[in-house]
Design a protein around this motif. Structure first.
Motif, PDB file in Angstrom:
ATOM      1  N   ILE A  48       0.830  -1.212   0.000  1.00  0.00           N
ATOM      2  CA  ILE A  48       0.000   0.000   0.000  1.00  0.00           C
ATOM      3  C   ILE A  48       0.865   1.264   0.000  1.00  0.00           C
ATOM      4  O   ILE A  48       0.376   2.358   0.307  1.00  0.00           O
ATOM      5  N   CYS A  49       2.134   1.093  -0.349  1.00  0.00           N
ATOM      6  CA  CYS A  49       3.069   2.215  -0.527  1.00  0.00           C
ATOM      7  C   CYS A  49       3.332   3.019   0.749  1.00  0.00           C
ATOM      8  O   CYS A  49       3.622   4.207   0.685  1.00  0.00           O
ATOM      9  N   GLU A  50       3.241   2.361   1.886  1.00  0.00           N
ATOM     10  CA  GLU A  50       3.648   2.977   3.152  1.00  0.00           C
ATOM     11  C   GLU A  50       5.085   2.523   3.412  1.00  0.00           C
ATOM     12  O   GLU A  50       5.353   1.633   4.219  1.00  0.00           O
ATOM     13  N   PHE A  51       6.009   3.151   2.707  1.00  0.00           N
ATOM     14  CA  PHE A  51       7.377   2.646   2.651  1.00  0.00           C
ATOM     15  C   PHE A  51       8.146   2.784   3.960  1.00  0.00           C
ATOM     16  O   PHE A  51       8.956   1.915   4.289  1.00  0.00           O
ATOM     17  N   ASP A  52       7.883   3.819   4.725  1.00  0.00           N
ATOM     18  CA  ASP A  52       8.567   3.949   6.014  1.00  0.00           C
ATOM     19  C   ASP A  52       8.144   2.838   6.966  1.00  0.00           C
ATOM     20  O   ASP A  52       8.979   2.240   7.656  1.00  0.00           O
ATOM     21  N   LYS A  53       6.845   2.553   6.991  1.00  0.00           N
ATOM     22  CA  LYS A  53       6.347   1.468   7.849  1.00  0.00           C
ATOM     23  C   LYS A  53       6.852   0.114   7.358  1.00  0.00           C
ATOM     24  O   LYS A  53       7.157  -0.763   8.163  1.00  0.00           O
ATOM     25  N   ALA A  54       6.935  -0.055   6.053  1.00  0.00           N
ATOM     26  CA  ALA A  54       7.462  -1.303   5.501  1.00  0.00           C
ATOM     27  C   ALA A  54       8.922  -1.476   5.914  1.00  0.00           C
ATOM     28  O   ALA A  54       9.317  -2.558   6.368  1.00  0.00           O
ATOM     29  N   THR A  55       9.706  -0.424   5.774  1.00  0.00           N
ATOM     30  CA  THR A  55      11.123  -0.490   6.148  1.00  0.00           C
ATOM     31  C   THR A  55      11.268  -0.918   7.595  1.00  0.00           C
ATOM     32  O   THR A  55      12.041  -1.834   7.918  1.00  0.00           O
ATOM     33  N   GLU A  56      10.524  -0.268   8.470  1.00  0.00           N
ATOM     34  CA  GLU A  56      10.584  -0.611   9.896  1.00  0.00           C
ATOM     35  C   GLU A  56      10.158  -2.061  10.125  1.00  0.00           C
ATOM     36  O   GLU A  56      10.775  -2.793  10.902  1.00  0.00           O
ATOM     37  N   GLY A  57       9.103  -2.483   9.447  1.00  0.00           N
ATOM     38  CA  GLY A  57       8.610  -3.848   9.608  1.00  0.00           C
ATOM     39  C   GLY A  57       9.623  -4.904   9.203  1.00  0.00           C
ATOM     40  O   GLY A  57       9.774  -5.921   9.890  1.00  0.00           O
ATOM     41  N   TYR A  58      10.317  -4.672   8.109  1.00  0.00           N
ATOM     42  CA  TYR A  58      11.341  -5.639   7.690  1.00  0.00           C
ATOM     43  C   TYR A  58      12.458  -5.721   8.731  1.00  0.00           C
ATOM     44  O   TYR A  58      12.881  -6.815   9.108  1.00  0.00           O
ATOM     45  N   TYR A  59      12.937  -4.571   9.184  1.00  0.00           N
ATOM     46  CA  TYR A  59      13.986  -4.581  10.213  1.00  0.00           C
ATOM     47  C   TYR A  59      13.516  -5.308  11.472  1.00  0.00           C
ATOM     48  O   TYR A  59      14.252  -6.120  12.045  1.00  0.00           O
ATOM     49  N   LEU A  60      12.291  -5.031  11.900  1.00  0.00           N
ATOM     50  CA  LEU A  60      11.768  -5.677  13.104  1.00  0.00           C
ATOM     51  C   LEU A  60      11.608  -7.179  12.923  1.00  0.00           C
ATOM     52  O   LEU A  60      11.882  -7.958  13.840  1.00  0.00           O
ATOM     53  N   SER A  61      11.177  -7.597  11.740  1.00  0.00           N
ATOM     54  CA  SER A  61      11.016  -9.026  11.476  1.00  0.00           C
ATOM     55  C   SER A  61      12.355  -9.750  11.508  1.00  0.00           C
ATOM     56  O   SER A  61      12.478 -10.819  12.111  1.00  0.00           O
ATOM     57  N   VAL A  62      13.361  -9.175  10.857  1.00  0.00           N
ATOM     58  CA  VAL A  62      14.705  -9.777  10.874  1.00  0.00           C
ATOM     59  C   VAL A  62      15.205  -9.874  12.315  1.00  0.00           C
ATOM     60  O   VAL A  62      15.711 -10.922  12.749  1.00  0.00           O
ATOM     61  N   THR A  63      15.040  -8.798  13.057  1.00  0.00           N
ATOM     62  CA  THR A  63      15.515  -8.758  14.439  1.00  0.00           C
ATOM     63  C   THR A  63      14.799  -9.787  15.308  1.00  0.00           C
ATOM     64  O   THR A  63      15.429 -10.492  16.102  1.00  0.00           O
ATOM     65  N   GLU A  74      14.684 -15.795   9.446  1.00  0.00           N
ATOM     66  CA  GLU A  74      15.556 -14.626   9.350  1.00  0.00           C
ATOM     67  C   GLU A  74      16.071 -14.484   7.917  1.00  0.00           C
ATOM     68  O   GLU A  74      16.131 -13.373   7.379  1.00  0.00           O
ATOM     69  N   ALA A  75      16.405 -15.602   7.304  1.00  0.00           N
ATOM     70  CA  ALA A  75      16.875 -15.578   5.911  1.00  0.00           C
ATOM     71  C   ALA A  75      15.795 -15.032   4.989  1.00  0.00           C
ATOM     72  O   ALA A  75      16.062 -14.155   4.152  1.00  0.00           O
ATOM     73  N   ILE A  76      14.587 -15.525   5.139  1.00  0.00           N
ATOM     74  CA  ILE A  76      13.485 -15.094   4.283  1.00  0.00           C
ATOM     75  C   ILE A  76      13.178 -13.613   4.504  1.00  0.00           C
ATOM     76  O   ILE A  76      12.983 -12.859   3.537  1.00  0.00           O
ATOM     77  N   ALA A  77      13.166 -13.178   5.759  1.00  0.00           N
ATOM     78  CA  ALA A  77      12.901 -11.759   6.050  1.00  0.00           C
ATOM     79  C   ALA A  77      13.984 -10.874   5.433  1.00  0.00           C
ATOM     80  O   ALA A  77      13.681  -9.823   4.860  1.00  0.00           O
ATOM     81  N   ASN A  78      15.243 -11.295   5.532  1.00  0.00           N
ATOM     82  CA  ASN A  78      16.328 -10.543   4.904  1.00  0.00           C
ATOM     83  C   ASN A  78      16.149 -10.471   3.393  1.00  0.00           C
ATOM     84  O   ASN A  78      16.323  -9.415   2.785  1.00  0.00           O
ATOM     85  N   GLU A  79      15.785 -11.588   2.796  1.00  0.00           N
ATOM     86  CA  GLU A  79      15.632 -11.626   1.344  1.00  0.00           C
ATOM     87  C   GLU A  79      14.469 -10.739   0.878  1.00  0.00           C
ATOM     88  O   GLU A  79      14.602  -9.995  -0.094  1.00  0.00           O
ATOM     89  N   LEU A  80      13.358 -10.794   1.584  1.00  0.00           N
ATOM     90  CA  LEU A  80      12.222  -9.948   1.205  1.00  0.00           C
ATOM     91  C   LEU A  80      12.522  -8.474   1.447  1.00  0.00           C
ATOM     92  O   LEU A  80      12.111  -7.619   0.654  1.00  0.00           O
ATOM     93  N   ALA A  81      13.252  -8.184   2.512  1.00  0.00           N
ATOM     94  CA  ALA A  81      13.668  -6.800   2.760  1.00  0.00           C
ATOM     95  C   ALA A  81      14.577  -6.317   1.637  1.00  0.00           C
ATOM     96  O   ALA A  81      14.478  -5.164   1.194  1.00  0.00           O
ATOM     97  N   ALA A  82      15.452  -7.188   1.154  1.00  0.00           N
ATOM     98  CA  ALA A  82      16.329  -6.829   0.031  1.00  0.00           C
ATOM     99  C   ALA A  82      15.510  -6.540  -1.215  1.00  0.00           C
ATOM    100  O   ALA A  82      15.767  -5.554  -1.921  1.00  0.00           O
ATOM    101  N   ASN A  83      14.523  -7.370  -1.489  1.00  0.00           N
ATOM    102  CA  ASN A  83      13.662  -7.133  -2.657  1.00  0.00           C
ATOM    103  C   ASN A  83      12.936  -5.792  -2.539  1.00  0.00           C
ATOM    104  O   ASN A  83      12.813  -5.053  -3.526  1.00  0.00           O
ATOM    105  N   PHE A  84      12.474  -5.482  -1.345  1.00  0.00           N
ATOM    106  CA  PHE A  84      11.821  -4.192  -1.098  1.00  0.00           C
ATOM    107  C   PHE A  84      12.797  -3.049  -1.380  1.00  0.00           C
ATOM    108  O   PHE A  84      12.465  -2.100  -2.084  1.00  0.00           O
ATOM    109  N   GLN A  85      14.004  -3.156  -0.848  1.00  0.00           N
ATOM    110  CA  GLN A  85      14.992  -2.097  -1.040  1.00  0.00           C
ATOM    111  C   GLN A  85      15.384  -1.960  -2.516  1.00  0.00           C
ATOM    112  O   GLN A  85      15.575  -0.848  -3.010  1.00  0.00           O
TER     113      GLN A  85
END
Length: 132
Positions: A48-63, A74-85
């Motif tokens: 839904i293009c809430e990119f700041d919230k998405a960024t925070e969510g990926y970091y929190l999920s990895v953590t 953790e691997a999957i969360a990192n990979e999806l965060a990379a795709n987002f970035q």
């Protein structure tokens, strides 16, 4: 990611239903479900293009996955965060997430997946060098 590809409301409805269910499970057992719920929410915010919230969510999920020792997640969360970035044009940050994913995949024996991502990192790094 199906919603992002198709814009079919069916996939958004499936995702929001999954988030609701995961929130309930997280309330019952934070240890097991928190990282999954955070990742689903990050993907939702990406859609839904809430990119700041998405960024925070990926970091929190990895953590959370790391904290609770769920290495595959953790691997999957990192990979999806990379795709987002990558979608945001942030190649340097994507490489950091991909490197984290590679380390996780390797640590639990998914060497073929790690090799695929190593190749992706090499290609991205090369594209960064040639773009300057």
């Amino acid at each position: 990611h199906y919603f992002r590809e198709t814009q079919d409301q069916y996939w958004m409805d499936m995702g929001t239903k999954a988030i609701t269910e995961m929130e309930a499970m997280t309330n019952e057992c934070k240890w097991n479900f928190e990282n999954k719920m955070l990742l689903l929410k990050a993907e939702y915010h990406f859609c839904i293009c809430e990119f700041d919230k998405a960024t925070e969510g990926y970091y929190l999920s990895v953590t959370s996955a790391r904290k609770h020792r769920f290495v595959p997640e953790e691997a999957i969360a990192n990979e999806l965060a990379a795709n987002f970035q990558l979608g945001r044009g942030r190649i340097d940050i994507a490489i950091q997430f991909l490197t984290g994913a590679i380390e996780c995949y390797q640590s639990w024996g998914a060497e073929s997946k790690a090799q695929i991502l190593r190749s992706k990192v090499q290609n991205l790094a090369a594209s960064m060098r040639t773009s300057f």
